[in-house]
Design a protein around this motif. Structure first.
Motif, PDB file in Angstrom:
ATOM      1  N   TRP A  22      23.120 104.775  48.829  1.00  0.00           N
ATOM      2  CA  TRP A  22      24.030 103.756  48.299  1.00  0.00           C
ATOM      3  C   TRP A  22      23.317 102.745  47.412  1.00  0.00           C
ATOM      4  CZ3 TRP A  22      26.806  98.946  49.652  1.00  0.00           C
ATOM      5  CH2 TRP A  22      28.138  98.985  49.286  1.00  0.00           C
ATOM      6  N   TYR A  23      22.177 103.107  46.837  1.00  0.00           N
ATOM      7  CA  TYR A  23      21.400 102.163  46.030  1.00  0.00           C
ATOM      8  C   TYR A  23      22.150 101.740  44.770  1.00  0.00           C
ATOM      9  CZ  TYR A  23      17.118  99.719  44.850  1.00  0.00           C
ATOM     10  OH  TYR A  23      16.196  98.731  44.602  1.00  0.00           O
ATOM     11  N   ARG A  24      22.778 102.696  44.077  1.00  0.00           N
ATOM     12  CA  ARG A  24      23.478 102.338  42.834  1.00  0.00           C
ATOM     13  C   ARG A  24      24.643 101.382  43.090  1.00  0.00           C
ATOM     14  NH1 ARG A  24      25.239 107.684  40.308  1.00  0.00           N
ATOM     15  NH2 ARG A  24      25.411 108.120  42.508  1.00  0.00           N
ATOM     16  N   ALA A  25      25.457 101.683  44.084  1.00  0.00           N
ATOM     17  CA  ALA A  25      26.601 100.810  44.387  1.00  0.00           C
ATOM     18  C   ALA A  25      26.117  99.436  44.843  1.00  0.00           C
ATOM     19  CB  ALA A  25      27.480 101.447  45.465  1.00  0.00           C
ATOM     20  N   TRP A  26      25.058  99.406  45.648  1.00  0.00           N
ATOM     21  CA  TRP A  26      24.479  98.139  46.096  1.00  0.00           C
ATOM     22  C   TRP A  26      23.986  97.332  44.887  1.00  0.00           C
ATOM     23  CZ3 TRP A  26      19.480  96.456  45.326  1.00  0.00           C
ATOM     24  CH2 TRP A  26      19.121  95.287  45.986  1.00  0.00           C
ATOM     25  N   THR A  27      23.317  98.015  43.958  1.00  0.00           N
ATOM     26  CA  THR A  27      22.808  97.346  42.756  1.00  0.00           C
ATOM     27  C   THR A  27      23.960  96.774  41.938  1.00  0.00           C
ATOM     28  OG1 THR A  27      20.892  98.819  42.689  1.00  0.00           O
ATOM     29  CG2 THR A  27      21.434  97.649  40.652  1.00  0.00           C
ATOM     30  N   GLU A  28      25.012  97.549  41.778  1.00  0.00           N
ATOM     31  CA  GLU A  28      26.171  97.070  41.018  1.00  0.00           C
ATOM     32  C   GLU A  28      26.767  95.819  41.670  1.00  0.00           C
ATOM     33  OE1 GLU A  28      30.134  98.969  38.984  1.00  0.00           O
ATOM     34  OE2 GLU A  28      29.564  99.695  40.975  1.00  0.00           O
ATOM     35  N   GLU A  29      26.894  95.836  42.987  1.00  0.00           N
ATOM     36  CA  GLU A  29      27.450  94.675  43.700  1.00  0.00           C
ATOM     37  C   GLU A  29      26.554  93.445  43.571  1.00  0.00           C
ATOM     38  OE1 GLU A  29      28.226  95.644  47.769  1.00  0.00           O
ATOM     39  OE2 GLU A  29      29.864  97.000  47.250  1.00  0.00           O
ATOM     40  N   GLU A  30      25.255  93.628  43.771  1.00  0.00           N
ATOM     41  CA  GLU A  30      24.321  92.494  43.698  1.00  0.00           C
ATOM     42  C   GLU A  30      24.256  91.923  42.281  1.00  0.00           C
ATOM     43  OE1 GLU A  30      22.647  90.902  46.215  1.00  0.00           O
ATOM     44  OE2 GLU A  30      23.884  92.172  47.499  1.00  0.00           O
ATOM     45  N   ALA A  31      24.223  92.809  41.287  1.00  0.00           N
ATOM     46  CA  ALA A  31      24.179  92.352  39.891  1.00  0.00           C
ATOM     47  C   ALA A  31      25.453  91.579  39.543  1.00  0.00           C
ATOM     48  CB  ALA A  31      23.987  93.533  38.953  1.00  0.00           C
ATOM     49  N   ALA A  32      26.594  92.069  40.005  1.00  0.00           N
ATOM     50  CA  ALA A  32      27.859  91.371  39.746  1.00  0.00           C
ATOM     51  C   ALA A  32      27.861  90.006  40.429  1.00  0.00           C
ATOM     52  CB  ALA A  32      29.031  92.221  40.228  1.00  0.00           C
ATOM     53  N   ARG A  33      27.361  89.948  41.645  1.00  0.00           N
ATOM     54  CA  ARG A  33      27.312  88.680  42.381  1.00  0.00           C
ATOM     55  C   ARG A  33      26.464  87.652  41.645  1.00  0.00           C
ATOM     56  NH1 ARG A  33      24.315  86.159  45.761  1.00  0.00           N
ATOM     57  NH2 ARG A  33      22.743  87.746  46.089  1.00  0.00           N
ATOM     58  N   LEU A  34      25.398  88.131  40.987  1.00  0.00           N
ATOM     59  CA  LEU A  34      24.511  87.240  40.233  1.00  0.00           C
ATOM     60  C   LEU A  34      25.004  87.009  38.800  1.00  0.00           C
ATOM     61  CD1 LEU A  34      21.100  88.671  41.463  1.00  0.00           C
ATOM     62  CD2 LEU A  34      21.993  86.380  41.925  1.00  0.00           C
ATOM     63  N   GLY A  35      26.046  87.704  38.385  1.00  0.00           N
ATOM     64  CA  GLY A  35      26.572  87.546  37.036  1.00  0.00           C
ATOM     65  C   GLY A  35      25.743  88.227  35.967  1.00  0.00           C
ATOM     66  N   LEU A  36      25.010  89.268  36.351  1.00  0.00           N
ATOM     67  CA  LEU A  36      24.156  89.983  35.402  1.00  0.00           C
ATOM     68  C   LEU A  36      24.941  91.066  34.665  1.00  0.00           C
ATOM     69  CD1 LEU A  36      20.953  90.448  37.578  1.00  0.00           C
ATOM     70  CD2 LEU A  36      21.436  88.660  35.898  1.00  0.00           C
ATOM     71  N   HIS A  37      24.443  91.442  33.511  1.00  0.00           N
ATOM     72  CA  HIS A  37      24.961  92.557  32.738  1.00  0.00           C
ATOM     73  C   HIS A  37      23.911  93.652  32.770  1.00  0.00           C
ATOM     74  CE1 HIS A  37      28.317  90.306  30.886  1.00  0.00           C
ATOM     75  NE2 HIS A  37      27.522  89.277  31.145  1.00  0.00           N
ATOM     76  N   GLY A  38      24.311  94.873  32.423  1.00  0.00           N
ATOM     77  CA  GLY A  38      23.366  95.981  32.371  1.00  0.00           C
ATOM     78  C   GLY A  38      23.953  97.237  32.964  1.00  0.00           C
ATOM     79  N   TRP A  39      23.102  98.029  33.596  1.00  0.00           N
ATOM     80  CA  TRP A  39      23.548  99.298  34.163  1.00  0.00           C
ATOM     81  C   TRP A  39      22.552  99.784  35.213  1.00  0.00           C
ATOM     82  CZ3 TRP A  39      19.531 102.461  33.109  1.00  0.00           C
ATOM     83  CH2 TRP A  39      18.834 102.293  31.913  1.00  0.00           C
ATOM     84  N   VAL A  40      22.968 100.796  35.970  1.00  0.00           N
ATOM     85  CA  VAL A  40      22.108 101.457  36.948  1.00  0.00           C
ATOM     86  C   VAL A  40      22.456 102.940  36.946  1.00  0.00           C
ATOM     87  CG1 VAL A  40      23.690 101.005  38.888  1.00  0.00           C
ATOM     88  CG2 VAL A  40      21.246 101.390  39.339  1.00  0.00           C
ATOM     89  N   ARG A  41      21.464 103.787  37.172  1.00  0.00           N
ATOM     90  CA  ARG A  41      21.703 105.225  37.224  1.00  0.00           C
ATOM     91  C   ARG A  41      20.605 105.912  38.022  1.00  0.00           C
ATOM     92  NH1 ARG A  41      20.531 106.366  30.883  1.00  0.00           N
ATOM     93  NH2 ARG A  41      18.325 105.821  30.865  1.00  0.00           N
ATOM     94  N   ASN A  42      20.958 107.072  38.588  1.00  0.00           N
ATOM     95  CA  ASN A  42      19.962 107.937  39.215  1.00  0.00           C
ATOM     96  C   ASN A  42      19.256 108.716  38.125  1.00  0.00           C
ATOM     97  OD1 ASN A  42      20.550 107.242  41.855  1.00  0.00           O
ATOM     98  ND2 ASN A  42      21.917 108.972  42.188  1.00  0.00           N
TER      99      ASN A  42
END
Length: 97
Positions: A22-42
């Motif tokens: 669940w690393y990608r989904a966790w990253t998306e949630e944490e980045a959104a919480r911090l207001g960051l832009h970008g992306w994550v991928r395997n």
């Protein structure tokens, strides 16, 4: 108006047991919480790659969080690379490369 002088853009590569936990989904949630832009991928080599763009302090907070990841992850190493000139408009999960 956004203060671009205090913004950072960093690409990271996370090594270890980071896929299937669940690393990608966790990253998306944490980045959104911090207001960051970008992306994550395997990546096919078993790593996770991400781009974080936003206020420098928030990007640094996210980088610290990446060393732990979600509860099931076992992070061995986080590599960081500058990513200047990239201005994504949101945060997204991208397909595996």
């Amino acid at each position: 108006m956004t203060d671009i002088q205090n913004r950072a853009a960093v690409r990271v590569r996370i090594h270890g047991r980071v896929q299937g936990v669940w690393y990608r989904a966790w990253t998306e949630e944490e980045a959104a919480r911090l207001g960051l832009h970008g992306w994550v991928r395997n990546r096919k080599d078993g790593t996770v790659e991400a781009l974080f763009v936003g206020p420098e302090a928030d990007v640094n907070t996210m980088l610290v969080k990446c060393h732990d990841g979600p509860p099931a992850a076992e992070v061995e190493k986080v590599e960081t690379f500058p990513a200047e000139g990239i201005v994504p408009r949101r945060f997204e999960v991208k397909p595996t490369v």
